[in-house]
Design a protein around this motif. Structure first.
Motif, PDB file in Angstrom:
ATOM      1  N   LYS A 118     -36.319 -19.298 115.105  1.00  0.00           N
ATOM      2  CA  LYS A 118     -36.807 -17.919 114.990  1.00  0.00           C
ATOM      3  C   LYS A 118     -36.479 -17.169 116.278  1.00  0.00           C
ATOM      4  O   LYS A 118     -36.768 -17.662 117.373  1.00  0.00           O
ATOM      5  CB  LYS A 118     -38.336 -17.953 114.784  1.00  0.00           C
ATOM      6  CG  LYS A 118     -39.069 -16.639 115.004  1.00  0.00           C
ATOM      7  CD  LYS A 118     -38.946 -15.733 113.789  1.00  0.00           C
ATOM      8  CE  LYS A 118     -39.728 -14.430 113.982  1.00  0.00           C
ATOM      9  NZ  LYS A 118     -41.177 -14.621 113.952  1.00  0.00           N
ATOM     10  N   VAL A 136     -43.037 -19.285 110.825  1.00  0.00           N
ATOM     11  CA  VAL A 136     -42.042 -18.804 111.781  1.00  0.00           C
ATOM     12  C   VAL A 136     -42.576 -18.625 113.206  1.00  0.00           C
ATOM     13  O   VAL A 136     -42.541 -17.548 113.744  1.00  0.00           O
ATOM     14  CB  VAL A 136     -41.363 -17.509 111.279  1.00  0.00           C
ATOM     15  CG1 VAL A 136     -40.322 -17.855 110.217  1.00  0.00           C
ATOM     16  CG2 VAL A 136     -42.362 -16.528 110.704  1.00  0.00           C
ATOM     17  N   ASP A 163     -46.478 -12.512 106.899  1.00  0.00           N
ATOM     18  CA  ASP A 163     -46.958 -12.494 108.290  1.00  0.00           C
ATOM     19  C   ASP A 163     -48.433 -12.903 108.380  1.00  0.00           C
ATOM     20  O   ASP A 163     -49.146 -12.480 109.294  1.00  0.00           O
ATOM     21  CB  ASP A 163     -46.740 -11.121 108.941  1.00  0.00           C
ATOM     22  CG  ASP A 163     -46.259 -11.238 110.390  1.00  0.00           C
ATOM     23  OD1 ASP A 163     -46.220 -12.362 110.931  1.00  0.00           O
ATOM     24  OD2 ASP A 163     -45.929 -10.202 110.994  1.00  0.00           O
ATOM     25  N   HIS A 172     -47.701 -17.590 110.047  1.00  0.00           N
ATOM     26  CA  HIS A 172     -48.023 -18.169 111.363  1.00  0.00           C
ATOM     27  C   HIS A 172     -49.359 -18.890 111.240  1.00  0.00           C
ATOM     28  O   HIS A 172     -50.414 -18.270 111.394  1.00  0.00           O
ATOM     29  CB  HIS A 172     -48.140 -17.077 112.429  1.00  0.00           C
ATOM     30  CG  HIS A 172     -46.910 -16.244 112.589  1.00  0.00           C
ATOM     31  ND1 HIS A 172     -45.841 -16.629 113.365  1.00  0.00           N
ATOM     32  CD2 HIS A 172     -46.571 -15.047 112.052  1.00  0.00           C
ATOM     33  CE1 HIS A 172     -44.894 -15.713 113.321  1.00  0.00           C
ATOM     34  NE2 HIS A 172     -45.310 -14.735 112.520  1.00  0.00           N
ATOM     35  N   HIS A 203     -39.066  -8.580 108.621  1.00  0.00           N
ATOM     36  CA  HIS A 203     -39.667  -7.239 108.657  1.00  0.00           C
ATOM     37  C   HIS A 203     -38.619  -6.195 108.269  1.00  0.00           C
ATOM     38  O   HIS A 203     -38.763  -5.543 107.263  1.00  0.00           O
ATOM     39  CB  HIS A 203     -40.308  -6.905 110.009  1.00  0.00           C
ATOM     40  CG  HIS A 203     -41.110  -8.039 110.582  1.00  0.00           C
ATOM     41  ND1 HIS A 203     -42.229  -8.531 109.956  1.00  0.00           N
ATOM     42  CD2 HIS A 203     -40.930  -8.802 111.694  1.00  0.00           C
ATOM     43  CE1 HIS A 203     -42.718  -9.556 110.667  1.00  0.00           C
ATOM     44  NE2 HIS A 203     -41.945  -9.738 111.724  1.00  0.00           N
ATOM     45  N   HIS A 207     -42.802 -16.206 105.448  1.00  0.00           N
ATOM     46  CA  HIS A 207     -43.102 -15.702 106.799  1.00  0.00           C
ATOM     47  C   HIS A 207     -44.596 -15.838 107.089  1.00  0.00           C
ATOM     48  O   HIS A 207     -45.396 -14.957 106.754  1.00  0.00           O
ATOM     49  CB  HIS A 207     -42.656 -14.245 106.946  1.00  0.00           C
ATOM     50  CG  HIS A 207     -42.684 -13.756 108.367  1.00  0.00           C
ATOM     51  ND1 HIS A 207     -41.566 -13.245 109.010  1.00  0.00           N
ATOM     52  CD2 HIS A 207     -43.677 -13.704 109.291  1.00  0.00           C
ATOM     53  CE1 HIS A 207     -41.873 -12.919 110.248  1.00  0.00           C
ATOM     54  NE2 HIS A 207     -43.163 -13.170 110.450  1.00  0.00           N
TER      55      HIS A 207
END
Ligand SMILES: [Zn+2]
Length: 439
Positions: A221, A142, A351, A95, A284, A93
């Motif tokens: 996603k 994602v 994340d 970005h 999450h 996960h």
């Protein structure tokens, strides 16, 4: 006998690989030998010692005892005999198109409103490189947060060797509904750009999935929840987004392409719809109730908790945001423990991008182990488990005959001290060395 058979098999394999190479090209692939003092095979319960990894081109050809493996002549030798060697790590996960935006500098919105795409791509290139240098040789990235199909472009540049980076599984634009994603908070008369593709109704939902898949998405996603706050009874409430019909359309379309759907879902109605709609992974999953866990177990749903990021940027203690931020971290910890007890299929996710890329990715390992996960299970969550989720078992997350030559090393034993993974000193991806600080 077994040793003899293994030797014969190894010989046969190398002969057949050689034969293939002779048939396909005249120049033989270079051979690299790694001497591994300790080798962690996440499939096994105990590490191996004094191993020799034979790498031909970008693949592992064999792994065996140093005593019984005769290195081929002309091989390049990398000596990691005083280090602990592991397969390249996988973050499920991330970005790369986000940079942990500082609200004082305009926060999330400036990315979309002010920065040219080329600037964002340049920053994503740096993020990808940072991940690789920390030993993360595969990322499931994602969504690009308004940068369109930029991740597909970065992936192509990495695969073509223009820039260093992990192998990327790209989710492209992501999907949510009206009222379900920033940019928001502007004058209602203004048509603001959004960080995702907005859909309303199953027809639009299916169309968005089709468009993203046809433009190179490896995963789809979906944001199944958006805003969150503390409810009347002190519980974590999150605003649901897609209806059951909408998520079902996305999942049905995506599964038809033999691809999978990752669903951002915090709690409550949106999380329930994600599961009823057949999402493949819950991202999450801050507040998992017992019945949620039972359903995930039954359906074989992957769980990608992201613990560390929820300890960042808390609002002041007695404000609604501050209370919510603390509640998110605490219910997430409880859910994580329950998920471990229930043996849910847990994959490592950070994340990153929500966290600045200058911070260590491995901080998530520390959180997992603090909450009671064994070091070996934490390593599995970033190797063999995501390999299975990504349908790449045997290709990544292991160092074994036939796998990609994604190899990392640390100085000491991460099975005793997980913090070792925050100090990866050797990185090879696809047979190419990107970092070697092992002395
Ligand atoms: Zn995220």
């Amino acid at each position: 006998m077994r040793v003899f058979l293994a030797a014969v098999m190894a010989l046969w394999c190398s002969v057949s690989v050689l034969a293939q190479q002779a048939a396909s090209s005249s120049a033989p692939s270079p051979i690299t030998i790694i001497r591994a003092g300790t080798l962690i095979d996440p499939r096994a319960d105990a590490p191996l010692h004094n191993q020799v990894i034979v790498i031909r081109g970008n693949r592992v050809e064999s792994v065996g005892d140093a005593a019984s493996t005769k290195p081929p002549a002309n091989a390049r030798i990398i000596d990691l005999s005083h280090a602990t060697v592991l397969p390249g790590l996988i973050d499920s996960h991330t970005h790369i198109f986000l940079q942990g935006e500082d609200p004082a500098e305009g926060g999330y919105d400036v990315n979309i409103l002010k920065y040219p795409l080329a600037y964002r791509a340049a920053r994503a290139t740096v993020a990808a490189r940072r991940a690789l240098e920390q030993g993360f040789t595969t990322l499931r990235d994602v969504e690009t947060e308004g940068a369109g199909y930029g991740d597909v472009g970065i992936k192509e540049a990495i695969d073509q060797g223009y820039i260093p980076g992990p192998r990327l599984l790209a989710a492209t634009r992501a999907i949510s509904t009206t009222g379900g994603y920033p940019l928001e908070g502007y004058a209602p008369e203004l048509e603001m750009p959004k960080g995702v593709e907005i859909v309303d109704g199953p027809v639009e939902a299916r169309k968005a999935a089709r468009e993203q898949l046809s433009n190179g998405a490896d995963w789809i996603k979906v944001y199944m929840t958006h805003r969150s706050w503390v409810g009347k009874n002190g519980e974590l409430v999150s605003q649901p987004t897609l209806t059951l019909d909408e998520i079902k359309a996305v999942v049905d379309e995506t599964h038809g392409w033999q691809k999978k759907v990752a669903c951002h879902a915090y709690s409550g109605i949106g999380l329930q719809r994600a599961l009823d709609g057949g999402c493949d992974s819950i991202e999450h999953g801050l507040d998992l109730k017992d019945n949620t866990i039972a359903q995930m177990k039954r359906q074989g749903t992957w769980y990608c908790p992201t613990l560390a990021v929820y300890y960042h940027d808390w609002g002041p203690e007695n404000t609604p945001e501050g209370k919510r931020d603390r509640l998110r971290a605490s219910v997430h910890a409880t859910s994580f423990k329950k998920a471990m007890q229930a043996n849910l299929k847990i994959v490592f996710g950070t994340d990153m991008g929500g966290i600045k890329w200058t911070e260590p990715i491995a901080q998530e390992f520390d959180r997992m182990v603090e909450l009671g996960m064994s070091q070996l299970e934490a390593i599995r969550s970033a190797t063999v488990r995501p390999a299975e989720m990504l349908d790449m078992t045997g290709q990544i997350g292991v160092i074994a005959a036939g796998s990609y030559a994604d190899v990392i090393a640390v100085v000491d034993d991460p099975l005793k001290d997980i913090k070792q993974l925050g100090n990866v000193q050797f990185v090879m991806k696809d047979g190419q060395v990107y970092k070697n600080e092992i002395r």
